[in-house]
Design an enzyme around this catalytic site. Structure first.
Site, PDB file in Angstrom:
ATOM      1  N   ARG A  46     -50.260 -11.688   5.878  1.00 36.30           N
ATOM      2  CA  ARG A  46     -50.804 -12.756   5.329  1.00 36.30           C
ATOM      3  C   ARG A  46     -49.983 -14.219   5.788  1.00 36.30           C
ATOM      4  O   ARG A  46     -50.694 -15.075   6.208  1.00 36.30           O
ATOM      5  CB  ARG A  46     -51.161 -12.848   3.949  1.00 36.30           C
ATOM      6  N   GLU A 454     -51.629  -3.565  -3.252  1.00 35.15           N
ATOM      7  CA  GLU A 454     -51.618  -3.040  -2.014  1.00 35.15           C
ATOM      8  C   GLU A 454     -50.086  -3.591  -1.555  1.00 35.15           C
ATOM      9  O   GLU A 454     -49.723  -4.578  -2.134  1.00 35.15           O
ATOM     10  CB  GLU A 454     -52.747  -3.599  -1.240  1.00 35.15           C
ATOM     11  N   ARG A 460     -46.301 -12.160  -1.882  1.00 33.79           N
ATOM     12  CA  ARG A 460     -46.572 -13.178  -2.587  1.00 33.79           C
ATOM     13  C   ARG A 460     -46.853 -13.070  -4.356  1.00 33.79           C
ATOM     14  O   ARG A 460     -46.619 -14.041  -4.928  1.00 33.79           O
ATOM     15  CB  ARG A 460     -48.158 -13.801  -2.364  1.00 33.79           C
ATOM     16  N   VAL A 497     -65.886 -10.689 -12.983  1.00 34.31           N
ATOM     17  CA  VAL A 497     -66.535 -11.425 -13.929  1.00 34.31           C
ATOM     18  C   VAL A 497     -67.835 -11.745 -13.194  1.00 34.31           C
ATOM     19  O   VAL A 497     -67.678 -12.740 -12.166  1.00 34.31           O
ATOM     20  CB  VAL A 497     -65.596 -12.775 -14.318  1.00 34.31           C
ATOM     21  N   ASP A 521     -60.674 -15.719  -4.915  1.00 39.90           N
ATOM     22  CA  ASP A 521     -60.521 -15.879  -3.429  1.00 39.90           C
ATOM     23  C   ASP A 521     -62.096 -15.820  -2.906  1.00 39.90           C
ATOM     24  O   ASP A 521     -61.922 -16.057  -1.581  1.00 39.90           O
ATOM     25  CB  ASP A 521     -59.791 -14.956  -2.870  1.00 39.90           C
ATOM     26  N   CYS A 577     -78.952 -13.299  18.295  1.00 38.38           N
ATOM     27  CA  CYS A 577     -78.944 -13.059  19.612  1.00 38.38           C
ATOM     28  C   CYS A 577     -77.539 -13.275  20.191  1.00 38.38           C
ATOM     29  O   CYS A 577     -77.069 -12.522  21.181  1.00 38.38           O
ATOM     30  CB  CYS A 577     -80.118 -13.730  20.249  1.00 38.38           C
TER      31      CYS A 577
END
Length: 1009
Positions: A46, A454, A460, A497, A521, A577
C-alpha cells in the site's frame, strides 16, 4: 522464510528485529549504501503505491536520529519505523512522569514508578513495529558543549522538545555537512504546534504531486502557430498550463510522435503546443502522455526563518494566525531560555512576561508550518484556574489544555467506532490517551470490524504484530488498547454495519451513543451509517485517506448538513463493448482479466455447485430436460460438466485452448467483422483512436508471458476441479510434452454480432437455441454413460480472489492475461505491482496520513463532547505531497420552507402516534391537525402509499395503516415521506420532512427517537 523472535535489548542500548529478512541490520551505518534493497511487497504494497520504489529504496537505506520521546517524538518514531527506514536512534534524557501517560502510548505506569528513561522505556515497543528497522536508544546529554560530529552518520535529524538555541546549533551543523543532513524540528505546546524543515540549498523533488501521469486521447491537432490539440469528446484533459506532454501513435502529423511539448490550456478539452505549421496534416489517433519533471527547492536555515518566516496558511479565515503563533512560540522559547522552566498554569505574572516577550518579538519580525486548535479554548466558558491545574494523573497534559470539566465529559462518552483498520487503530489510540470511555459509571467504546488481520495491514495498523495475522482486528485492537490505558472500557464486535445487522445496531443502540465515528474505506458504508445517524439524531465524525490525501468531516444534528447531503460524481464505468472488444488503455485489459478470473474460477463454479445442490443427480436433470422443463443455468452447467478435465494434462490443454480463444481467435473474429479498411457512415475509419485494431498472437511456450498464462491458468483449473499436481508437473519440459499432443482447431469466423454501442449494457441472459438444447442432452447422456456424472463430478471448488497471497496465482494469472491482451491491442503493458493495485482495487495508504486525520477527528470529538457552537467546527482537507492543509467551516444545515412560516431541515422529524384501526385518512388528518398543513402524497421508501392521481388510491384512504404498511411483529414504527400541494397549479409538490408513524400510543418515543 523461518521467523525468529526479536531480541530483547539491554536497557539503554538497542533493539533489533530481523524476522522478515535474511540478515541482521548493519550497525555500522556511517554512509548510505548504494546496493538495491529488496522491498517486502506483502508488507509495504500500500505504501509503495504512494511513494514509489525510488523513495522506498532511499528510505530503506536511511538512518535517522530522533531526539525527544514525549508524545510527539513517539508519534514520529512510530511513523518512521512503520514506513521502513533502515535504522532509527531515539534519544531522550528525561525520566518518565505520570504526565507522559496522556501522550506517550508506549509508556505504562510501571515505567513511571521505576522512573525509567523515556527512550529506554519505549525502545522495545518501537522496534516491534517493524522487524526490518534497526532501533537503538541514546540518553547522552545533548547541549551547547556537545560535540555534534556523531550526527554525521545520519541522513536525517529530527528534534522535538529541544530549546531553540540548541536547535539552531544542530541545524547549522547539519547544513555544513556534504551532502547536508536533512533537518526537521517540531514542537507541540498544548493546542499549538509548529514544524520546520531544512533539506539544504538544493533539494530535488522528482515528483511534486505524486499523481499518476495523465493520458489524453486526441481527436484533432490544427496546423497553426501555436497548434491546438483537442481531446476526444466528453473527456476533459485536466491539465495545467506549463506542464509537459509527449506524444505517440499520431497518424498524419507523425513529427509530433516522441516529441515533448510544453502546453498552454485553452479550454477543458483543448490546449496549445508549439508551431505545427511545418508538419504534415493531422489524420487521426494519437495519445498525449504527461511528462513528470523534477523541481529543485532551496531551503533556508532555522536562524534565517526565525527572522523572516514563511508560512503555510491552513485556515484562510485566520490569515494572521501563523504570525501570531510564531511570535507566541518564540516568546515561549525565550521564556524557557530565561527561566529554565515553562510558564506555570494560570500564573498572571508568567502570562504578563510572556505577553511582553511576544510583543517585543512581533515588533522585530518582517518556511514554517503552524497548526493550532484555538477553537477548543475559544468556545470554553470562563472556568476557574483550578480547572487546569494538575492532579498528578495521566490526564494532566490534557487538563491543562481543556480543563477538568471537559476531561470528565470525554471520560463519560459512549462512542461507536465503525471500522478498525488504519484510521480505526489510530482513533482507539487517541481514545485511550484522552481517557474516552473511562468513566466510573458512564462511558464505553464500542468498536466493530468483520475483517481479519493481514500482513499488509502491519505497515499502518500499528496495534497489530506478525503473530496477530488472521486474528480478528477488533478483538486484537481492543486487547492492545487496554495496554495503553487499562481504565478504558471497550466492547469489540465482528459485525458489519449494514441493513442486515439492524437488529443489533438498532435505534436503541444508536440513541445510547454520544458520537459515531467512522473509519471506513468505502462510500456506500459511510452513506448507510450516516442515514442511521440522521434517523437517530446522532453526531457523526467521518474521515478517510488515499495515499498522501486525507479529509475529515464533522456532522452535528441541527447544525450541519449530513454526509448524504452532498454526493461526489459517480465513478466512470468502462463501457461493456470497450471491455469486451475495444480496449484502449491498460486499465481496460486489467479489468477484462479480472472479470475472466471471476467468471472462470468463482462465478461458474458457484453456479455449478448451486445447480447440483438443487438437482442432486444428472439422471433427474436429463429427464426434466427431455420432458420440456426449463432449468435455469442448466446449459452452462452441462457444458462445464462435459468439458471437465480429469488430469493435470487436461488442465494444461484447457489453458492452451483458452489462450487460442482469447488472444488469437478473438482478434481474427474482430478483423473478420471489421476489416482494417472499414469505414463509418461519415467516411471516417472504424479503427481509429480510441479503437485499436487487434493483432492475433501465436502461442510460443518460450515467451515468458505465454508460459505464465498457460501455467497459472492450468494451476487454477486444477484447483477448481480438485486435480493434484506436483512441482515437476510445472516444468517447461512436462508442459511441452503435454502441448505436443494438443490439437488446435483452425479459426472459423462466426456470424455473432459485435457490440459497438458504448451505452449498451452486458446482457443478463444469453438466449439458448434449439441446437444448444439438443447438444446439452447429448453431452449429458454421454457423461452419464461414461460414468462421468458421479457425485464427486458434480462438485467444484470456488475461488475467492485474494490479491495479497503471492503463491495462489491469482494476480499472476491476471497480470499475464492482461498483458497478453494489451500486446494484442498494442497497449503499453503494466508490471505486476500496478496490475495488483488496479485489479485488487487497492487504496494507496501511508501511516502519516491516517495518523493526521485521526488526530483532526479527535479535536472535533472534543468539541462535540463540549457541545460547542456551529462556528467552532472545522472540516479539513490535506495533501501531504504538495503540501497543503486547509480547514473550512462545516456546511450549515439548510432550512426548507413549505408555506405559511412552516419549515424543516434534514434533522427534523414529525411524529404521529396511531392505533390499530388508524386509517390513512386518519394519518393525513393527524398531520394537518398537529402541524397545520395537509399532506397530498404519502410515500414509504420507494412504495407510493397515496398519490391522488393514481388509479385506485382514493380507496386507500379507508384502509388501516397496518394493512398498507404491513409491518413485522416487532416493528414499532415506520418512517414515511410526505408532500404538500403546490402554491400554484402546474408546480411540483412541496417536499416535507420525514414523518415517523408509531403504530400505537404506548410507544416510548423518547427511547426510540
Amino acid at each position: 522464510m523461518e521467523e525468529s523472535q526479536p531480541e530483547a535489548a539491554r536497557p539503554g542500548e538497542e533493539a533489533s528485529c530481523s524476522s522478515w529478512r535474511t540478515s541482521r541490520a548493519n550497525t555500522n551505518f556511517s554512509s548510505m549504501p548504494t546496493e538495491s534493497v529488496e522491498i517486502d511487497d506483502a508488507l509495504y504494497s500500500r505504501q509503495r503505491y504512494v511513494l514509489g520504489d525510488t523513495a522506498m529504496q532511499k528510505m530503506a537505506k536511511s538512518h535517522v536520529f530522533l531526539s525527544g520521546m514525549g508524545g510527539l517524538g513517539l508519534e514520529i518514531a512510530k511513523n518512521l519505523v512503520l514506513a521502513g527506514i533502515k535504522a532509527l536512534t531515539i534519544h531522550d534524557t528525561e525520566k518518565c512522569q505520570a504526565w507522559d501517560l496522556g501522550t506517550n502510548f508506549f509508556l505504562c505506569e510501571d515505567d513511571v514508578v521505576n522512573i525509567r528513561n523515556r527512550a529506554e522505556a519505549v525502545l522495545q515497543h518501537i522496534a516491534e513495529l517493524n522487524p526490518y528497522v534497526h532501533v537503538t536508544s541514546s540518553s547522552i546529554p545533548l547541549n551547547e558543549t556537545t560535540d555534534l560530529s556523531f550526527l554525521d552518520k545520519y541522513q536525517c535529524v529530527v528534534l522535538t522538545e529541544m530549546k531553540l538555541s540548541l536547535q539552531k546549533k544542530i541545524n547549522d551543523f547539519c547544513r555544513s555537512q556534504c551532502p547536508p543532513i536533512k533537518f526537521i524540528s517540531a514542537d507541540v505546546h498544548g493546542i499549538w504546534s509548529r514544524l520546520f524543515c531544512d533539506f539544504g540549498d538544493e533539494f530535488e523533488v522528482l515528483d511534486t504531486t505524486g499523481e499518476e501521469p495523465k493520458e489524453i486521447f486526441i481527436s484533432d491537432i490544427t496546423q497553426a502557430n501555436p497548434g491546438i490539440v483537442t481531446c476526444l469528446e466528453n473527456r476533459p484533459h485536466k491539465l495545467e498550463t506549463g506542464q509537459f506532454l509527449t506524444f505517440r501513435e499520431i497518424n498524419g502529423m507523425t513529427g509530433l510522435n516522441g516529441s515533448t511539448q510544453q502546453i498552454t490550456v485553452v479550454s477543458p478539452f483543448s490546449f496549445s503546443i508549439g508551431d505545427t505549421t511545418e508538419l504534415e496534416p493531422y489524420l487521426h489517433g494519437g495519445i498525449a502522455i504527461q511528462v513528470k519533471t523534477s523541481k529543485t527547492f532551496c531551503f533556508e536555515s532555522l536562524e534565517m526563518q526565525l527572522k523572516h518566516p514563511k508560512y503555510l496558511i491552513v485556515d484562510f479565515s485566520k490569515p494572521e494566525a501563523p504570525l501570531e503563533i510564531h511570535s507566541a512560540m518564540l516568546a515561549l522559547d525565550q521564556f524557557q531560555e530565561n527561566y529554565s522552566r515553562k510558564p506555570n498554569i494560570g500564573c498572571q505574572q508568567d502570562s504578563e512576561e510572556l505577553l511582553k516577550l511576544a510583543t517585543s518579538i512581533s515588533e522585530t519580525l518582517e518556511e514554517k508550518l503552524y497548526i493550532e486548535a484555538a477553537d477548543l479554548v475559544e468556545s470554553l466558558s470562563k472556568p476557574e484556574r483550578e480547572e487546569f491545574l494538575p492532579r498528578g494523573d495521566r490526564y494532566d497534559a490534557l487538563r491543562a489544555c481543556i480543563g477538568d470539566t471537559l476531561c470528565q465529559k470525554l471520560q463519560n462518552l459512549n462512542i461507536f467506532l465503525v471500522g478498525c483498520g488504519a484510521i480505526g487503530c489510530e482513533m482507539l489510540k487517541n481514545f485511550a490517551l484522552l481517557g474516552v470511555g473511562t468513566g466510573k459509571e458512564k462511558g464505553m467504546v464500542t468498536v466493530t470490524d468483520p475483517d481479519l488481520i493481514e500482513k499488509s495491514n502491519l505497515n499502518r495498523q500499528f496495534l497489530f504484530r506478525p503473530h496477530h495475522i488472521q486474528k480478528p482486528k477488533s478483538y486484537t485492537a481492543a486487547d492492545a488498547i487496554l495496554k495503553i490505558n487499562p481504565q478504558l472500557k471497550i466492547d469489540a464486535h465482528l459485525n458489519k454495519v449494514c441493513s442486515a445487522t439492524e437488529a443489533i445496531y438498532n435505534d436503541e443502540f444508536y440513541t445510547k451513543q454520544d458520537i459515531i465515528i467512522t473509519a471506513l474505506d468505502n462510500v456506500e458504508a459511510r452513506r448507510y451509517v450516516d442515514s442511521r445517524c440522521l434517523a437517530n439524531l446522532r453526531p457523526l465524525l467521518d474521515s478517510g485517506t488515499m495515499g498522501t490525501k486525507g479529509h475529515t468531516e464533522v456532522i452535528v444534528p441541527h447544525l450541519t448538513e449530513s454526509y448524504n447531503s452532498h454526493r461526489d460524481p459517480p465513478e466512470e464505468e468502462i463501457p461493456f463493448c470497450t471491455l469486451k472488444s475495444f480496449p484502449a488503455a491498460i486499465e481496460h485489459t486489467i479489468q477484462w482479466a479480472r472479470d475472466k478470473f471471476e467468471s472462470s474460477f468463482s462465478y461458474k463454479p458457484s453456479l455449478f455447485n448451486k445447480f447440483w445442490q438443487t438437482y442432486p443427480s444428472a439422471e433427474e436433470v436429463l429427464q426434466k430436460i427431455q420432458t420440456g422443463h426449463s432449468l435455469e443455468g442448466c446449459f452452462q452447467v452441462i457444458k462445464l460438466l462435459s468439458r471437465r478435465p480429469r488430469s493435470w494434462s487436461q488442465c494444461v490443454e484447457l489453458a492452451r485452448l483458452k489462450f487460442e480463444k482469447y488472444f488469437n481467435h478473438k482478434a481474427l473474429q474482430l478483423l473478420h467483422c471489421f476489416p482494417l479498411d472499414t469505414r463509418l457512415k461519415d467516411g471516417s475509419l472504424f479503427w481509429q483512436s480510441p479503437k485499436r485494431p487487434p493483432s492475433p498472437l501465436k502461442f510460443d511456450l518460450n515467451e515468458p508471458l505465454h508460459f505464465s498464462f498457460l501455467l497459472n491458468a492450468a494451476k487454477l483449473y486444477a484447483t477448481i476441479y480438485c486435480i493434484p499436481f506436483t512441482e515437476e508437473d510445472l516444468s517447461a519440459d512436462i508442459l511441452l510434452n503435454i502441448l505436443s499432443e494438443v490439437k488446435i482447431q483452425e479459426f472459423k469466423p462466426s456470424d455473432k454480432v459485435v457490440q459497438t454501442d458504448e451505452t449498451a449494457r452486458k446482457p443478463d441472459h444469453v438466449p439458448v437455441s434449439s441446437e444448444d438444447e439438443r447438444n446439452a442432452i447429448f453431452q449429458l447422456e454421454k457423461a452419464i454413460s461414461s460414468n462421468e456424472a458421479t457425485t464427486s463430478d458434480l462438485q467444484m471448488a470456488v475461488l475467492s480472489f485474494e490479491k495479497d497471497d503471492d503463491h495462489n496465482g491469482h494476480i499472476d494469472f491476471i497480470t499475464a492475461a492482461s498483458n497478453l491482451r494489451a500486446k494484442m491491442y498494442s497497449i503499453e503493458p503494466a508490471d505486476r505491482l500496478k496490475t495488483k493495485r488496479i485489479a485488487g482495487r487497492i487504496i494507496p495508504a501511508i501511516a502519516t496520513s491516517t495518523a493526521a486525520v485521526s488526530g483532526l477527528v479527535a479535536l472535533e470529538m472534543i468539541k462535540v463532547a463540549g457541545d460547542y457552537p456551529f462556528e467552532a467546527y472545522k472540516n479539513c482537507f490535506l495533501n501531504l505531497a504538495i503540501p497543503i492543509i486547509v480547514f473550512t467551516e462545516t456546511s450549515e444545515v439548510r432550512k426548507t420552507e413549505i408555506r405559511n412560516g412552516i419549515s424543516f431541515t434534514i434533522w427534523d422529524r414529525w411524529t404521529i402516534h396511531g392505533k390499530e384501526d388508524f386509517t390513512l385518512l386518519d394519518f393525513i388528518n393527524a398531520v394537518k391537525e398537529k402541524y397545520g398543513i395537509e399532506p397530498t402524497m404519502v410515500v414509504q421508501g420507494v412504495k407510493m402509499l397515496y398519490v391522488p392521481i393514481m388509479p385506485g388510491h382514493a380507496k386507500r384512504l379507508k384502509l388501516t395503516m397496518h394493512k398498507l404498511v404491513k409491518p413485522s411483529a416487532e416493528k414499532k414504527y415506520v418512517d414515511l415521506t410526505v408532500s404538500f400541494a403546490p402554491d400554484a397549479d402546474g408546480d411540483e409538490d412541496l417536499p416535507g420532512p420525514p414523518v415517523r408513524y408509531y403504530f400505537s400510543h404506548d410507544t416510548d418515543e423518547q427511547k426510540l427517537s
